[in-house]
Write an enzyme that holds these catalytic residues in place. Structure first.
Site, PDB file in Angstrom:
ATOM      1  N   LYS A 281       0.626  -1.187  -0.077  1.00  0.00           N
ATOM      2  CA  LYS A 281       0.090  -0.014  -0.042  1.00  0.00           C
ATOM      3  C   LYS A 281       1.060   1.457   0.276  1.00  0.00           C
ATOM      4  CE  LYS A 281      -4.491   1.068   0.056  1.00  0.00           C
ATOM      5  NZ  LYS A 281      -5.384   0.751  -0.471  1.00  0.00           N
TER       6      LYS A 281
ATOM      7  N   ASP B 275      -6.379   4.608  -5.064  1.00  0.00           N
ATOM      8  CA  ASP B 275      -7.555   4.260  -4.173  1.00  0.00           C
ATOM      9  C   ASP B 275      -8.016   5.671  -3.719  1.00  0.00           C
ATOM     10  OD1 ASP B 275      -7.946   2.747  -1.337  1.00  0.00           O
ATOM     11  OD2 ASP B 275      -6.749   4.242  -0.444  1.00  0.00           O
TER      12      ASP B 275
END
Ligand code: NDP
Length: 444
Positions: free
Chosen positions: A126, A166
């Site tokens: 991430k 995201d």
């Protein structure tokens, strides 16, 4: 002290300020306990859990950029490369002022298990920056993305680390990031997913999370001897996931009676007319309350969430912590017997306790919304082959993946005698594959 507790206690001492990460680690470690205890000696000797909870690498860098007035700014950029035991790191980039190392470690840790559940060869990662794209011009966003990628490109690659979008990173940002990567490296490769269709994106990616959610719900419902046909479904949100969940649930014969946004929810007892919602949300960029102007038989409830509406199935598809313990109780008292999460962590801990206590069917987001990342992995496959698959081909693979996830989750839950607890099932099923790969690859 058990191995799990020992590792968690040490983690708290090592990272005392990382609240979000510690919470996620505790939740996962607690549920994989039976699988760890069954192999405790072997795992302890290999230092497996100590390695599982530490990212392989965290890259932190400054991102200098100039705004339209010529003023210079410096943001912080990150990439957490958490675990590559089963494939290249894969996980989104988040641009939001709240981004910090603890939040990205929490999201990267969760991603390891979600990606493992898909059955595809993708590790967990991430990244992002504490940059707020809201209110910035296209040119400012482009300059920021170019500066961010000028540092990040050194650490990513189609076989190494494949970021995606995201929060705050949509099609526009992915396009700018891809353009800069290509410009610096001279490589046309699948280094990012969520790309536009004209430069390597996959058909059915927009539909994937919502469709996948309904595919796994259908599988879970059928395994319980029931059927989606004729069932009443309550959905929250009215964005990407909610819209395509509504479409697929309706196609499978269910009746979706609610949708919402952050201002309130609509109730249409005759079934939501999705074309009207899509026109309001995607074309006019309006609010969900405008639906009742066009469908006078529907009702709008300002400032409320739809959990008090009588239903068989609830699919939360808006945001985190949108169902608390009281909401869960309302749902169950009104006869809801199935909850599957399109959003990431929409149910808080009290709500999850209520579902498990009432023994209703409950599929956590980690498994239920994995169709999005799974289809991103299918985008990587298409890029590697230099081919584009048809919508039908991607959709049929997505369906098989979601059925496979259900089977893995149910099997793992059963193996450790947690039959109705798919939270434990999902974490254990995700963990076992990663643990096997880590054990096989030695102390790395
Ligand atoms: P969108 O931005 O398209 O839609 C989000 C929806 O949720 C909007 O209707 C928004 O309303 C509503 N919402 C946001 N905040 C709140 C709030 N505080 N209370 C009530 N409603 C709210 O996002 P997506 O549909 O893409 O994502 C929805 C969820 O699914 C998120 O949790 C996301 O992390 C998760 N997810 C998405 C994936 C994907 O592929 N898109 C993959 C896996 C998970 P408003 O317009 O008022 O903001």
């Amino acid at each position: 002290m058990s191995y799990v507790d020992e590792v968690f206690e040490a983690l708290k001492v090592k990272h005392p300020t990382e609240d979000e990460f510690l919470e996620a680690a505790e939740r996962v470690l607690d549920t994989i306990r039976p699988a760890v205890e069954a192999n405790e000696e072997k795992y302890r000797k290999a230092g497996l859990l100590e390695r599982l909870v530490e990212p392989e690498r965290i890259i932190t860098f400054r991102v200098p950029w100039t705004d339209d007035k010529g003023v210079n700014h410096v943001n912080l950029g990150y990439r957490v490369q958490f675990n590559s035991a089963i494939g290249p790191y894969k996980g989104g980039l988040r641009f939001h002022p709240s981004v910090n190392q603890s939040i990205l470690k929490f999201l990267g840790f969760e991603q390891i298990f979600k990606n493992s559940l898909t059955g595809l060869p993708i590790g967990g990662g991430k990244g992002g920056a504490d940059f707020d794209p809201k209110g910035k011009s296209d040119a400012e966003v482009m300059r920021f993305c170019q500066s961010f990628m000028t540092e990040l490109y050194k650490y990513i690659g189609a076989d190494e680390d494949v970021p995606a979008g995201d929060i705050g990173v949509g099609g526009r940002e992915v396009g700018y990031l891809y353009g800069q990567y290509k410009r610096i490296t001279n490589l046309y490769e699948g280094v990012l997913t969520g790309k536009g269709l004209s430069f390597g994106g996959s058909l059915a990616r927009p539909e994937a999370t919502g469709y996948g959610l309904v595919y796994i719900t259908d599988e879970m419902v059928r395994a319980a001897g029931k059927d989606l046909k004729g069932k009443t479904v309550v959905i929250s949100g009215s964005g990407n996931v909610a819209q395509y969940a509504t479409q697929k649930a309706t196609q499978l014969g269910a009746k979706v009676v609610t949708l919402s946004d952050s201002n309130g929810y609509i109730y249409d007892p005759d079934g939501i007319k999705l074309d009207i919602v899509m026109e309001i949300k995607n074309v006019k960029r309006g609010r969900i309350r405008e639906y009742v102007d066009q469908v006078p038989s529907a009702k709008y409830f300002e400032g409320e969430r739809p959990w008090g509406v009588k239903c068989d199935i609830a699919l939360p598809c808006a945001t985190q912590n949108e169902i608390n313990g009281e909401d869960a109780k309302k749902l169950i008292d009104n006869g809801c017997w199935c909850v599957a999460e399109g959003a990431n962590m929409p149910s808080d801990a009290d709500a999850i306790d209520a579902y498990l206590k009432a023994k209703i069917l409950y599929m956590p987001g980690k498994a239920a919304n994995a169709g999005g990342v799974a289809t991103s992995a299918l985008e990587m496959s298409q890029n590697s082959e230099r081919l584009s698959w048809s919508f039908e081909e991607v959709d049929s693979k997505l369906k098989n993946i979601m059925v496979g996830i259900y089977e893995k989750v149910a099997e793992a839950a059963k193996k450790y005698s947690y039959e109705t607890d798919f939270v434990t099932g999902a974490n254990i099923a995700g963990f076992e594959k990663v643990a096997d790969a880590m054990m096989a690859q030695g102390l790395v």
